[in-house]
Design a protein around this motif. Structure first.
Motif, mmCIF file in Angstrom:
data_model
loop_
_atom_site.group_PDB
_atom_site.id
_atom_site.type_symbol
_atom_site.label_atom_id
_atom_site.label_comp_id
_atom_site.label_asym_id
_atom_site.label_seq_id
_atom_site.Cartn_x
_atom_site.Cartn_y
_atom_site.Cartn_z
ATOM 1 N N THR A 215 3.636 0.690 3.669
ATOM 2 C CA THR A 215 3.748 1.890 2.835
ATOM 3 C C THR A 215 5.174 2.111 2.348
ATOM 4 O O THR A 215 5.391 2.605 1.248
ATOM 5 C CB THR A 215 3.282 3.125 3.617
ATOM 6 O OG1 THR A 215 4.033 3.210 4.844
ATOM 7 C CG2 THR A 215 1.800 3.013 3.949
ATOM 8 N N SER B 266 -0.709 -2.344 6.775
ATOM 9 C CA SER B 266 -0.276 -1.640 5.578
ATOM 10 C C SER B 266 1.246 -1.525 5.517
ATOM 11 O O SER B 266 1.914 -1.214 6.502
ATOM 12 C CB SER B 266 -0.905 -0.244 5.566
ATOM 13 O OG SER B 266 -0.617 0.415 4.370
ATOM 14 N N ASP C 77 0.624 4.134 -1.361
ATOM 15 C CA ASP C 77 0.001 5.458 -1.264
ATOM 16 C C ASP C 77 -0.657 5.702 0.089
ATOM 17 O O ASP C 77 -1.174 6.796 0.338
ATOM 18 C CB ASP C 77 -1.014 5.670 -2.392
ATOM 19 C CG ASP C 77 -2.157 4.656 -2.344
ATOM 20 O OD1 ASP C 77 -2.203 3.832 -1.409
ATOM 21 O OD2 ASP C 77 -3.002 4.678 -3.267
ATOM 22 N N GLY C 78 -0.656 4.692 0.981
ATOM 23 C CA GLY C 78 -1.178 4.883 2.327
ATOM 24 C C GLY C 78 -2.682 5.013 2.428
ATOM 25 O O GLY C 78 -3.199 5.452 3.451
ATOM 26 N N ASN D 215 0.840 -1.200 0.000
ATOM 27 C CA ASN D 215 0.000 0.000 0.000
ATOM 28 C C ASN D 215 0.874 1.248 0.000
ATOM 29 O O ASN D 215 0.926 1.993 0.973
ATOM 30 C CB ASN D 215 -0.913 -0.011 1.245
ATOM 31 C CG ASN D 215 -1.909 1.125 1.244
ATOM 32 O OD1 ASN D 215 -2.270 1.649 0.198
ATOM 33 N ND2 ASN D 215 -2.352 1.523 2.423
ATOM 34 N N GLU E 156 -5.353 -2.722 4.841
ATOM 35 C CA GLU E 156 -4.720 -1.421 4.637
ATOM 36 C C GLU E 156 -4.794 -0.586 5.911
ATOM 37 O O GLU E 156 -3.935 0.275 6.136
ATOM 38 C CB GLU E 156 -5.379 -0.685 3.479
ATOM 39 C CG GLU E 156 -5.036 -1.278 2.123
ATOM 40 C CD GLU E 156 -5.582 -0.471 0.968
ATOM 41 O OE1 GLU E 156 -5.047 -0.612 -0.148
ATOM 42 O OE2 GLU E 156 -6.550 0.284 1.166
#
Length: 482
Positions: free
Chosen positions: A426, A424, A412-413, A410, A420
């Motif tokens: 990132t 997640s 784009d956060g 993920n 997510e």
């Protein structure tokens, strides 16, 4: 045994046990594992909280209790959820016995036990299990509170509604159904404290979940609002498909009896009063789900609790109108529908056909996870990563003995699912990644690493159309900032 003794609750309990055993054997012989949602809920149950990304905490608490009693196997995870539907039928028996008689109550409970929608949901652990049980208990306790206006009855009703809200926000429609009935038929009750205390206690039970949402930027409320208003088709055809699905979930004959029973609610008799009450707890939820279908999307199970009061009304109309044979036929037909859904594809395969199986989505994940284990052992320093919740949920459940944790890719956060929100990834750390995917490595991911290597392509054997599970394994190392 006299005919009257036959229609008492012990015989109903025996019938309910038979249907439960049938479902247990069906799960055991179908070779299925958990659905992606069930596997995700199992993951929630390992970390109990007052809230989760897409649902309140009731389903996680139910699975935690079930696995504590019966273990983490497929049946152990499902056990208590499977019990919710027989318990709902027993509540229906008590409700109708007090309102009418034991014989009518027995038939109403049997109808609920054999509904096609509950036959299908009864194989799974979903939020509908607790919701249907809470709705059935709410109906029983509401009638008791109307009959005996004691404060403790209203408070008990509020607690049950609160438990329903902690299972699924759809229970709010139950509170609105009770308010509708009070406005139409029992308006004088609104001047008394009981109904308001019940509603207040129900909402108070939901308060910890609301506080959890506040702390996490309202993920559950956002998700619920999104699926409620999202447009994914919609229009008259979608509405017609939803209505057809409800008819199938009800069973053709019992559904027709419900339609025929609607005018009985106009009668100014005790039977008519009871019919109006039942409709108040069935029609609003169906109308709401139908509006959602017309606006864009509504799954067949979204109005599942409405089938409980609707079944009672249909059975009572068949009995009151002297159509006992039609009642027999309706129940036998519903049992036959369930048998076809459960075993139809297996029977056809025994005769050499290769039909699709209704269990396609829950076959093969255990075997795929077993194939993955040697690669996890071969690269113990690599962090397992996947790009979708389906893989994460299934692999974490199937490899639960090694307490596998799979990170959610993920960069784009964003927060679009439970993983997510909680797992997640990132920014990759210095360790290499073991990227798991059902397709080839996306170029936007490959370009972020100086080294990437395709390690293996895994696949399970087919047990019918749509049952082959595939997995691509990549080793990613030396992350490069984009």
């Amino acid at each position: 045994m006299s005919s009257e003794r036959l229609f008492r609750w012990p015989s109903l309990l025996a019938v309910a046990a038979l249907f439960l055993v049938w479902r247990v054997l069906t799960i055991g012989t179908a070779g299925i594992t958990l659905h992606v949602d069930e596997a995700q809920y199992w993951g929630w149950a390992q970390h109990l909280s007052w809230g989760y990304f897409s649902k309140p905490p009731g389903i996680a608490a139910l699975i935690a209790a079930s696995t504590a009693l019966f273990g983490d196997c497929v049946l152990g995870s499902k056990a208590l959820a499977m019990l919710c539907y027989p318990l709902s039928a027993l509540l229906v028996y008590g409700l109708v016995r007090d309102a009418r008689d034991a014989r009518a109550a027995w038939w109403c409970a049997l109808a609920v036990l054999t509904l096609p929608i509950f036959a299908w949901l009864g194989l799974a652990v979903t939020t509908d299990a607790l919701l249907v049980l809470a709705w059935s208990a709410m109906l029983r306790l509401y009638v008791d509170a109307l009959r005996d206006d004691r404060l403790w009855r209203w408070l008990l009703l509020g607690l049950v509604c609160g438990a329903g809200l902690l299972s699924k926000y759809t229970m709010l429609a139950g509170l609105l159904s009770a308010l509708l009935h009070l406005l139409l038929c029992e308006r004088q009750r609104l001047a008394r404290p009981g109904p308001w205390l019940a509603a207040g206690l129900a909402l108070l039970c939901l308060a910890p979940n609301l506080w959890w949402n506040i702390q996490h930027d309202f993920p559950t409320l956002r998700h619920t609002a999104k699926i409620t208003v999202e447009r994914d088709g919609g229009g008259p055809l979608a509405l017609l498909e939803f209505v057809a699905s409800q008819w199938g979930c009800f069973g053709p004959l019992l559904g027709a009896a419900f339609i025929a029973a609607l005018p009985s609610a106009r009668q100014r008799t005790p039977a008519g009063d009871f019919a109006r009450l039942l409709l108040c707890f069935a029609l609003p939820l169906w109308l709401l789900a139908s509006a959602q279908a017309y606006a864009g999307k509504a799954n067949a199970n979204w109005a599942a609790p409405a089938f409980v009061p609707a079944s009672i009304l249909a059975v009572l109309w068949l009995r009151d109108s002297g159509r006992q044979r039609w009642l027999w036929a309706a129940i036998v037909l519903n049992i036959a529908i369930s048998a076809i859904v459960y075993h139809g594809s297996a029977v056809l395969r025994a005769f050499g056909a290769n039909p699709p199986t209704p269990y396609a989505q829950v076959i093969g994940w255990d075997r795929l996870a077993q194939q993955l284990e040697p690669w996890l052992d071969a690269y113990p320093q690599a962090i397992p990563v996947a790009g979708n919740r389906t893989l994460i949920a299934h692999l974490q459940y199937e490899l639960r003995d090694r307490q596998l944790s799979v990170a959610r890719w993920n960069p784009d956060g964003s927060v679009r699912d439970h993983y997510e929100l909680t797992q997640s990834l990132t920014l990759p750390p210095g360790a290499p990644l073991l990227y798991l995917s059902t397709a080839a490595l996306p170029s936007d991911i490959a370009s972020r690493f100086a080294r990437h290597e395709h390690l293996a392509s895994l696949a399970t054997g087919s047990r019918g159309p749509g049952t082959t599970r595939r997995l691509e394994i990549y080793l990613l190392d030396d992350f490069q900032k984009p």
